[in-house]
Design an enzyme around this catalytic site. Structure first.
Site, PDB file in Angstrom:
ATOM      1  N   HIS A 106      40.698  31.857  39.365  1.00  0.00           N
ATOM      2  CA  HIS A 106      41.108  32.988  38.522  1.00  0.00           C
ATOM      3  C   HIS A 106      42.340  33.704  39.087  1.00  0.00           C
ATOM      4  CE1 HIS A 106      36.846  33.359  36.537  1.00  0.00           C
ATOM      5  NE2 HIS A 106      37.546  32.352  36.079  1.00  0.00           N
ATOM      6  N   CYS A 114      55.937  35.453  36.822  1.00  0.00           N
ATOM      7  CA  CYS A 114      56.914  35.807  35.789  1.00  0.00           C
ATOM      8  C   CYS A 114      56.536  35.114  34.483  1.00  0.00           C
ATOM      9  CB  CYS A 114      58.311  35.374  36.222  1.00  0.00           C
ATOM     10  SG  CYS A 114      59.543  35.668  34.936  1.00  0.00           S
ATOM     11  N   THR A 173      27.387  34.812  41.695  1.00  0.00           N
ATOM     12  CA  THR A 173      28.033  34.762  40.376  1.00  0.00           C
ATOM     13  C   THR A 173      26.973  34.785  39.285  1.00  0.00           C
ATOM     14  OG1 THR A 173      29.526  33.524  38.924  1.00  0.00           O
ATOM     15  CG2 THR A 173      28.338  32.230  40.576  1.00  0.00           C
ATOM     16  N   ASN A 198      21.871  33.990  45.157  1.00  0.00           N
ATOM     17  CA  ASN A 198      22.237  35.166  44.359  1.00  0.00           C
ATOM     18  C   ASN A 198      21.149  36.224  44.496  1.00  0.00           C
ATOM     19  OD1 ASN A 198      24.513  35.814  42.611  1.00  0.00           O
ATOM     20  ND2 ASN A 198      23.029  36.098  40.970  1.00  0.00           N
ATOM     21  N   ALA A 216      23.892  38.231  49.734  1.00  0.00           N
ATOM     22  CA  ALA A 216      24.725  37.144  50.265  1.00  0.00           C
ATOM     23  C   ALA A 216      24.840  37.224  51.787  1.00  0.00           C
ATOM     24  CB  ALA A 216      26.109  37.186  49.616  1.00  0.00           C
TER      25      ALA A 216
HETATM   26  P1  OAD Z   1      29.522  39.266  37.942  1.00  0.00           P
HETATM   27  O1  OAD Z   1      29.759  40.723  38.174  1.00  0.00           O
HETATM   28  O2  OAD Z   1      29.382  38.795  36.556  1.00  0.00           O
HETATM   29  O3  OAD Z   1      28.212  38.798  38.720  1.00  0.00           O
HETATM   30  C1  OAD Z   1      27.989  39.102  40.065  1.00  0.00           C
HETATM   31  C2  OAD Z   1      26.680  38.464  40.502  1.00  0.00           C
HETATM   32  O4  OAD Z   1      26.510  38.715  41.883  1.00  0.00           O
HETATM   33  C3  OAD Z   1      25.433  39.005  39.778  1.00  0.00           C
HETATM   34  O5  OAD Z   1      24.608  37.924  39.381  1.00  0.00           O
HETATM   35  C4  OAD Z   1      24.748  39.852  40.855  1.00  0.00           C
HETATM   36  O6  OAD Z   1      23.332  39.838  40.749  1.00  0.00           O
HETATM   37  C5  OAD Z   1      25.178  39.147  42.129  1.00  0.00           C
HETATM   38  N1  OAD Z   1      25.226  40.019  43.317  1.00  0.00           N
HETATM   39  C6  OAD Z   1      25.540  41.335  43.395  1.00  0.00           C
HETATM   40  N2  OAD Z   1      25.505  41.765  44.653  1.00  0.00           N
HETATM   41  C7  OAD Z   1      25.159  40.700  45.421  1.00  0.00           C
HETATM   42  C8  OAD Z   1      24.955  40.499  46.827  1.00  0.00           C
HETATM   43  N3  OAD Z   1      25.085  41.475  47.711  1.00  0.00           N
HETATM   44  N4  OAD Z   1      24.594  39.264  47.238  1.00  0.00           N
HETATM   45  C9  OAD Z   1      24.434  38.253  46.357  1.00  0.00           C
HETATM   46  N5  OAD Z   1      24.625  38.373  45.034  1.00  0.00           N
HETATM   47  C10 OAD Z   1      24.974  39.580  44.569  1.00  0.00           C
HETATM   48  O7  OAD Z   1      30.708  38.493  38.709  1.00  0.00           O
HETATM   49  P2  OAD Z   1      31.219  36.976  38.541  1.00  0.00           P
HETATM   50  O8  OAD Z   1      30.084  36.067  38.204  1.00  0.00           O
HETATM   51  O9  OAD Z   1      32.042  36.673  39.731  1.00  0.00           O
HETATM   52  O10 OAD Z   1      36.880  37.006  35.593  1.00  0.00           O
HETATM   53  O11 OAD Z   1      32.163  37.126  37.289  1.00  0.00           O
HETATM   54  C11 OAD Z   1      32.875  36.015  36.868  1.00  0.00           C
HETATM   55  C12 OAD Z   1      34.193  36.430  36.272  1.00  0.00           C
HETATM   56  O12 OAD Z   1      33.964  37.432  35.276  1.00  0.00           O
HETATM   57  C13 OAD Z   1      35.144  37.106  37.223  1.00  0.00           C
HETATM   58  O13 OAD Z   1      35.901  36.192  37.990  1.00  0.00           O
HETATM   59  C14 OAD Z   1      36.029  37.904  36.313  1.00  0.00           C
HETATM   60  C15 OAD Z   1      34.920  38.492  35.461  1.00  0.00           C
HETATM   61  O14 OAD Z   1      35.216  38.924  34.214  1.00  0.00           O
HETATM   62  C16 OAD Z   1      38.046  37.426  35.059  1.00  0.00           C
HETATM   63  O15 OAD Z   1      38.467  38.559  35.191  1.00  0.00           O
HETATM   64  C17 OAD Z   1      38.778  36.371  34.286  1.00  0.00           C
END
Ligand code: OAD
Length: 229
Positions: A106, A114, A173, A198, A216
């Site tokens: 990402h 640019c 994630t 997770n 994590a």
């Molecule tokens: P999310 O915010 O959707 O999910 C984060 C995950 O991490 C959730 O399932 C939480 O339960 C888990 N979590 C939170 N704290 C944690 C910890 N201490 N240890 C382990 N797990 C934990 O984030 P992403 O899945 O990364 O994209 O989101 C994917 C994409 O959506 C991002 O890259 C971004 C976003 O919109 C773009 O901006 C294009």
């Protein structure tokens, strides 16, 4: 080709003080993603979008890797050439921990792009809508991050790595954003052992053989220690 492919998301950086996107208090609750993470939002209000990413860049600059990032760097040290980290995160905490084979699907907050000529360079701490491209001089610069509706980076490389993986792990994630949400299914079908680490079951949980639930900073070092015997 790497034998261990690890997908990471916002949850791995949460304990470094960086907010996740979804859920109560998540970034997308404070800033509608249509406004700050789409090409249409940028066309409507580039000043707001730059402000959003400038604030993220300042936060990331102050953040330090946590034990989960450091455990993955130890894994790569011990299994040289066998580990690929595919991260959805735009921070640089994997690199700060010492990981070298990191693919930012990402994009990266630390880079600028640019829109006129496609040049990329190190982003200043504060980007603005008036910045000009050091290559072509156009005032059409943006953070080098992938927005909704755009193609993530490195997909051919990622798919090849998933096809050859013996182990696929997803860490922190939510499994709600594609194409990353489909990587576990793909790796599973291609014969990899799949592990989810997770805080809670993700939307893609059914595609994993093994689940390790917890923070994590705790579950990742434990998993790495087991892998390294
Ligand atoms: P999310 O915010 O959707 O999910 C984060 C995950 O991490 C959730 O399932 C939480 O339960 C888990 N979590 C939170 N704290 C944690 C910890 N201490 N240890 C382990 N797990 C934990 O984030 P992403 O899945 O990364 O994209 O989101 C994917 C994409 O959506 C991002 O890259 C971004 C976003 O919109 C773009 O901006 C294009």
């Amino acid at each position: 080709m790497e034998k261990i492919v690890i997908l990471t998301g916002a949850g791995i950086s949460a304990e470094s003080g960086l907010g996740t996107f979804r859920g109560a208090g998540g970034l997308w609750e404070q800033y509608p993603l249509e406004d700050v993470a789409t090409p249409e939002g940028f066309a409507r209000d580039p000043v707001l979008v730059h402000e959003f990413y400038n604030a993220r860049r300042a936060q990331v600059a102050a953040a330090r890797p946590n034990p989960a990032h450091r455990a993955l760097a130890r894994l790569e040290d011990a299994r040289a050439g066998e580990v690929l980290i595919v991260t959805q995160n735009i921070d640089a905490l994997h690199e700060a921990a010492g990981s070298r084979n990191v693919l930012h699907m990402h994009g990266e907050l630390s880079r600028a792009l640019c829109r006129a000529c496609g040049a990329r360079w190190d982003a200043p701490e504060q980007m603005s809508a008036q910045d000009v491209c050091p290559g072509c001089g156009a005032a059409l610069t943006r953070p080098d991050v992938v927005w909704f509706g755009e193609m993530p980076y490195g997909m051919d490389r990622i798919e090849a790595a998933l096809a050859g993986a013996e182990i696929f792990a997803a860490i922190g994630t939510s499994g709600q954003v594609w194409p990353a949400a489909g990587f576990a299914r793909l790796a599973h079908e291609m014969g990899a052992h799949t592990v989810e680490l997770n805080l809670e079951p993700s939307a893609a949980s059914a595609d994993f053989h093994e689940h390790r639930q917890g923070r994590a900073s705790e579950v990742v070092p434990e998993w790495v220690a087991e892998l390294l015997g």
